[in-house]
Design an enzyme around this catalytic site. Structure first.
Site, PDB file in Angstrom:
ATOM      1  N   TRP A  43       3.099  23.463  -7.250  1.00 11.82           N
ATOM      2  CA  TRP A  43       2.633  22.667  -6.108  1.00 11.82           C
ATOM      3  C   TRP A  43       1.911  23.563  -5.105  1.00 11.82           C
ATOM      4  O   TRP A  43       2.281  24.726  -4.931  1.00 11.82           O
ATOM      5  CB  TRP A  43       3.804  21.983  -5.405  1.00 11.82           C
ATOM      6  CG  TRP A  43       4.607  21.050  -6.258  1.00 11.82           C
ATOM      7  CD1 TRP A  43       5.898  21.217  -6.664  1.00 11.82           C
ATOM      8  CD2 TRP A  43       4.185  19.789  -6.799  1.00 11.82           C
ATOM      9  NE1 TRP A  43       6.309  20.149  -7.427  1.00 11.82           N
ATOM     10  CE2 TRP A  43       5.273  19.254  -7.525  1.00 11.82           C
ATOM     11  CE3 TRP A  43       2.992  19.048  -6.749  1.00 11.82           C
ATOM     12  CZ2 TRP A  43       5.216  18.030  -8.181  1.00 11.82           C
ATOM     13  CZ3 TRP A  43       2.934  17.828  -7.407  1.00 11.82           C
ATOM     14  CH2 TRP A  43       4.035  17.335  -8.119  1.00 11.82           C
ATOM     15  N   TRP A  59       7.809   7.472  -5.701  1.00 11.66           N
ATOM     16  CA  TRP A  59       7.088   8.754  -5.552  1.00 11.66           C
ATOM     17  C   TRP A  59       7.177   9.580  -6.824  1.00 11.66           C
ATOM     18  O   TRP A  59       6.197  10.143  -7.300  1.00 11.66           O
ATOM     19  CB  TRP A  59       7.616   9.538  -4.336  1.00 11.66           C
ATOM     20  CG  TRP A  59       6.806   9.206  -3.116  1.00 11.66           C
ATOM     21  CD1 TRP A  59       7.137   8.306  -2.139  1.00 11.66           C
ATOM     22  CD2 TRP A  59       5.505   9.712  -2.781  1.00 11.66           C
ATOM     23  NE1 TRP A  59       6.125   8.227  -1.227  1.00 11.66           N
ATOM     24  CE2 TRP A  59       5.119   9.085  -1.584  1.00 11.66           C
ATOM     25  CE3 TRP A  59       4.631  10.621  -3.367  1.00 11.66           C
ATOM     26  CZ2 TRP A  59       3.887   9.346  -0.954  1.00 11.66           C
ATOM     27  CZ3 TRP A  59       3.412  10.891  -2.747  1.00 11.66           C
ATOM     28  CH2 TRP A  59       3.054  10.254  -1.555  1.00 11.66           C
TER      29      TRP A  59
HETATM   30  P1  FAD Z   1       5.777  -8.046  -3.457  1.00  8.21           P
HETATM   31  O1  FAD Z   1       4.670  -7.771  -4.391  1.00  8.21           O
HETATM   32  O2  FAD Z   1       5.761  -9.347  -2.764  1.00  8.21           O
HETATM   33  O3  FAD Z   1       7.118  -7.859  -4.291  1.00  8.21           O
HETATM   34  C1  FAD Z   1       8.348  -8.497  -3.906  1.00  8.21           C
HETATM   35  C2  FAD Z   1       9.429  -7.465  -3.733  1.00  8.21           C
HETATM   36  O4  FAD Z   1       9.650  -6.770  -4.953  1.00  8.21           O
HETATM   37  C3  FAD Z   1       9.117  -6.377  -2.720  1.00  8.21           C
HETATM   38  O5  FAD Z   1       9.392  -6.797  -1.407  1.00  8.21           O
HETATM   39  C4  FAD Z   1      10.018  -5.247  -3.181  1.00  8.21           C
HETATM   40  O6  FAD Z   1      11.331  -5.412  -2.726  1.00  8.21           O
HETATM   41  C5  FAD Z   1       9.994  -5.416  -4.683  1.00  8.21           C
HETATM   42  N1  FAD Z   1       8.986  -4.534  -5.273  1.00  8.21           N
HETATM   43  C6  FAD Z   1       7.690  -4.817  -5.528  1.00  8.21           C
HETATM   44  N2  FAD Z   1       7.096  -3.763  -6.134  1.00  8.21           N
HETATM   45  C7  FAD Z   1       8.029  -2.795  -6.240  1.00  8.21           C
HETATM   46  C8  FAD Z   1       8.022  -1.480  -6.777  1.00  8.21           C
HETATM   47  N3  FAD Z   1       6.948  -0.945  -7.360  1.00  8.21           N
HETATM   48  N4  FAD Z   1       9.158  -0.754  -6.704  1.00  8.21           N
HETATM   49  C9  FAD Z   1      10.289  -1.267  -6.155  1.00  8.21           C
HETATM   50  N5  FAD Z   1      10.339  -2.525  -5.643  1.00  8.21           N
HETATM   51  C10 FAD Z   1       9.237  -3.278  -5.683  1.00  8.21           C
HETATM   52  N6  FAD Z   1       9.118  -0.343  -1.651  1.00  8.21           N
HETATM   53  C11 FAD Z   1      10.056  -0.429  -0.685  1.00  8.21           C
HETATM   54  O7  FAD Z   1      10.636  -1.506  -0.508  1.00  8.21           O
HETATM   55  N7  FAD Z   1      10.378   0.646   0.091  1.00  8.21           N
HETATM   56  C12 FAD Z   1       9.772   1.859  -0.057  1.00  8.21           C
HETATM   57  O8  FAD Z   1      10.115   2.810   0.649  1.00  8.21           O
HETATM   58  C13 FAD Z   1       8.743   1.966  -1.043  1.00  8.21           C
HETATM   59  N8  FAD Z   1       8.068   3.115  -1.204  1.00  8.21           N
HETATM   60  C14 FAD Z   1       7.082   3.206  -2.162  1.00  8.21           C
HETATM   61  C15 FAD Z   1       6.391   4.419  -2.338  1.00  8.21           C
HETATM   62  C16 FAD Z   1       5.390   4.523  -3.292  1.00  8.21           C
HETATM   63  C17 FAD Z   1       4.671   5.838  -3.491  1.00  8.21           C
HETATM   64  C18 FAD Z   1       5.062   3.410  -4.091  1.00  8.21           C
HETATM   65  C19 FAD Z   1       3.980   3.501  -5.139  1.00  8.21           C
HETATM   66  C20 FAD Z   1       5.736   2.213  -3.942  1.00  8.21           C
HETATM   67  C21 FAD Z   1       6.758   2.089  -2.986  1.00  8.21           C
HETATM   68  N9  FAD Z   1       7.466   0.881  -2.802  1.00  8.21           N
HETATM   69  C22 FAD Z   1       8.448   0.814  -1.843  1.00  8.21           C
HETATM   70  C23 FAD Z   1       7.292  -0.245  -3.733  1.00  8.21           C
HETATM   71  C24 FAD Z   1       6.239  -1.302  -3.318  1.00  8.21           C
HETATM   72  O9  FAD Z   1       5.043  -0.691  -2.952  1.00  8.21           O
HETATM   73  C25 FAD Z   1       6.701  -2.205  -2.180  1.00  8.21           C
HETATM   74  O10 FAD Z   1       7.987  -2.707  -2.449  1.00  8.21           O
HETATM   75  C26 FAD Z   1       5.756  -3.396  -2.004  1.00  8.21           C
HETATM   76  O11 FAD Z   1       4.460  -2.944  -1.711  1.00  8.21           O
HETATM   77  C27 FAD Z   1       6.258  -4.274  -0.881  1.00  8.21           C
HETATM   78  O12 FAD Z   1       5.352  -5.288  -0.594  1.00  8.21           O
HETATM   79  P2  FAD Z   1       5.730  -6.802  -0.843  1.00  8.21           P
HETATM   80  O13 FAD Z   1       7.043  -7.107  -0.234  1.00  8.21           O
HETATM   81  O14 FAD Z   1       4.566  -7.620  -0.391  1.00  8.21           O
HETATM   82  O15 FAD Z   1       5.852  -6.837  -2.428  1.00  8.21           O
END
Ligand code: FAD
Length: 484
Positions: free
Chosen positions: A313, A389
């Site tokens: 890194w 991440w």
């Molecule tokens: P929607 O698309 O409406 O999905 C509904 C629910 O599904 C979300 O509210 C969430 O609870 C869950 N969800 C959806 N996608 C993911 C995913 N890839 N991983 C886990 N759960 C998911 N999500 C967090 O809640 N907290 C974080 O700290 C977080 N950090 C992230 C960091 C990175 C680098 C990445 C790539 C993703 C991260 N996510 C995190 C996952 C995801 O991006 C978010 O949950 C999502 O964007 C939330 O928006 P939404 O409620 O409109 O999702």
């Protein structure tokens, strides 16, 4: 306490933690069966847990305000205390003559031993202690592969729980409580200084969000009457309100996944079965993240794939600062980082692009990015943030192969074709024609000048060259990929 009667004839303590709601709250429901209830939220100042971020704290303040209102309405005012729960809970039991303490389980390993200690101590004093499920649809330690291990790959994990996600029925909503005879003095929420003041950076958060249980359910209704229809296709478009934005409400426990799944099943939306399935699967990713975290408690610090322990890194403070400020010169990356700063949230597609840029184009350790997201996200979540991440960096479970490096120009052109998302978040590029908005450096001088863009002045030149950065990352990966 021997019989149910003598148990329920005494007060119960309801310890709120990351479950700031009154509906579908199994612990609160158990407390409501007692003659009186003492609800408490404790700001833990003793157990060295990871400090929460500014955006999380902003949300917490408002969410606690709403919970206070709800508990007042239900007749048992919420008591706020700071200190060590290990001392405060037994003190409250004593002063209120409570026969029971109830809470909902939290799955962050940082709290596991604290909760078990408190439980054991109270039980040895004859106090009933019960913890309840609710934050998740499944118990992370109970889902096992045929080889009796935990799942490290999402698809089989999802297959294992998919048919049971509707099994968890939301707990009944409480109607009315009696407060305990002598209420301990509550601290004042304002004194906790959870809101930013100098400077007050929360204007964009206030414009964007309505923290609290009511706000969570309104958002769910809005989603089910709108964006769920087409979700499977549109969820990747950051310029469109195409996802639920329920994540901060889930992170603070203002709504449960069971309530979301039930509302989806009962909704009369025209959404296709594909839209519904894809949405349920996203909720499944949250479950999978917790499944990983509980089974690998060191996940927030340690590479899931130990090969990455030797990854070279970069220590690049300048690159990190440019990324944090949204000044990398790549419009889709900068738009994401600025959306995050302005609203405390970032679209999932752009989270992937920005995380990839940090870990691959800049070759900065994913832990730096995770920390920044932890501090700035209103939905900062110990499981989803860490697992995601690591997933993007390539070190995680079921991770994207390292060699698949997001091209920020193509990602922008594909998922933000008209540049609406960039225009909203990077106003200095607002007048750029769509053709060049994701690569302003390719625009002829007269186009730039008409759009009022002076590269290197009003908007930065790219801080790295995409092709060279990509090759550098691949070369670095080559060195570790064959390691044991
Ligand atoms: P929607 O698309 O409406 O999905 C509904 C629910 O599904 C979300 O509210 C969430 O609870 C869950 N969800 C959806 N996608 C993911 C995913 N890839 N991983 C886990 N759960 C998911 N999500 C967090 O809640 N907290 C974080 O700290 C977080 N950090 C992230 C960091 C990175 C680098 C990445 C790539 C993703 C991260 N996510 C995190 C996952 C995801 O991006 C978010 O949950 C999502 O964007 C939330 O928006 P939404 O409620 O409109 O999702």
């Amino acid at each position: 306490m021997t019989s149910d009667d003598s148990l329920h004839n005494h007060p119960a303590i309801m310890w709120f933690r990351s479950d700031l709601r009154t509906d579908d709250n199994a612990a609160l429901h158990a407390a409501s069966l007692h003659t009186s209830v003492l609800p408490v939220f404790i700001r833990d100042t003793a157990n060295g847990e990871r400090e929460t971020g500014g955006a999380h704290d902003w949300w917490l303040h408002h969410s606690l305000e709403r919970l206070q209102e709800n508990m007042d309405r239900l007749g048992a005012p919420l008591v706020l205390l700071s200190g060590n729960p290990e001392e405060l809970i037994p003190q409250l039991v004593k002063s209120s003559c409570a026969s029971a303490v109830y809470w909902n389980r939290r799955y962050d390993p940082a709290f596991q031993s604290l909760d078990s200690r408190i439980k054991k101590d109270l039980q040895s004093d004859g106090i009933e202690v019960e913890s309840f499920a609710g934050q998740l649809l499944h118990e992370p330690t109970k889902v096992r592969t045929s080889g009796d291990t935990y799942y490290k790959v999402y698809s089989p994990f999802w297959r294992a729980i998919e048919d049971t996600v509707e099994d968890r029925q939301p707990a009944p909503a409480p109607e009315k409580f009696n407060p305990v005879d002598t209420l301990p003095e509550s601290e004042k929420l304002e004194d906790w200084n959870l809101l930013p003041t100098k400077p007050d950076w929360a204007g964009g958060l206030r414009e964007t969000w309505t923290p609290g249980e009511k706000g969570a359910h309104e958002r769910l209704e809005e989603f089910l009457s709108g964006a769920i229809n087409g979700y499977a296709n549109d969820r990747d478009l950051p310029g469109v309100e195409s996802t639920s934005r329920l994540s901060p409400h889930l992170a603070h426990g203002e709504i449960t996944p069971a309530q979301i799944i039930q509302a989806l099943a009962e909704s009369d939306t025209d959404a296709s079965s594909k839209d519904r399935t894809v949405f349920r699967k996203e909720i499944g990713w949250r479950e999978f993240s917790y499944h990983l975290l509980v089974n690998e408690p060191e996940l927030p610090q340690v590479n899931h794939n130990s090969r990455f322990d030797d990854f070279p890194w970069n220590e690049d403070d300048e690159g990190l600062a440019a990324w944090q400020k949204g000044m990398t010169g790549y419009p889709i990356v900068d738009a994401g980082m600025r959306e995050l700063w302005r609203t405390g949230w970032m679209h999932n597609r752009v989270r992937m692009v920005t995380a990839s840029f940090l870990t691959k184009h800049l070759m900065i350790d994913w832990r730096h990015g995770e920390r920044w997201f932890w501090d700035t996200l209103v939905d900062a979540d110990p499981a989803s943030n860490t697992a995601s991440w690591q997933w993007v960096a390539g070190s995680g479970a079921d991770a994207a192969p390292y060699f698949r490096i997001f091209n920020p120009i193509i990602q922008g052109e594909k998922f933000d074709p008209d540049g609406d998302y960039v225009r909203l978040n990077v106003p200095e590029l607002a007048e750029m024609p769509s053709k060049y908005i994701h690569k302003p450096w390719d625009a002829p001088e007269d186009v730039l000048s008409k759009a009022g863009v002076r590269l290197g002045d009003t908007y930065p030149h790219p801080i790295v060259d995409h092709q060279k950065a990509r090759q550098r990352a691949l070369d670095a990966y080559d060195k570790i990929k064959d390691a044991a």
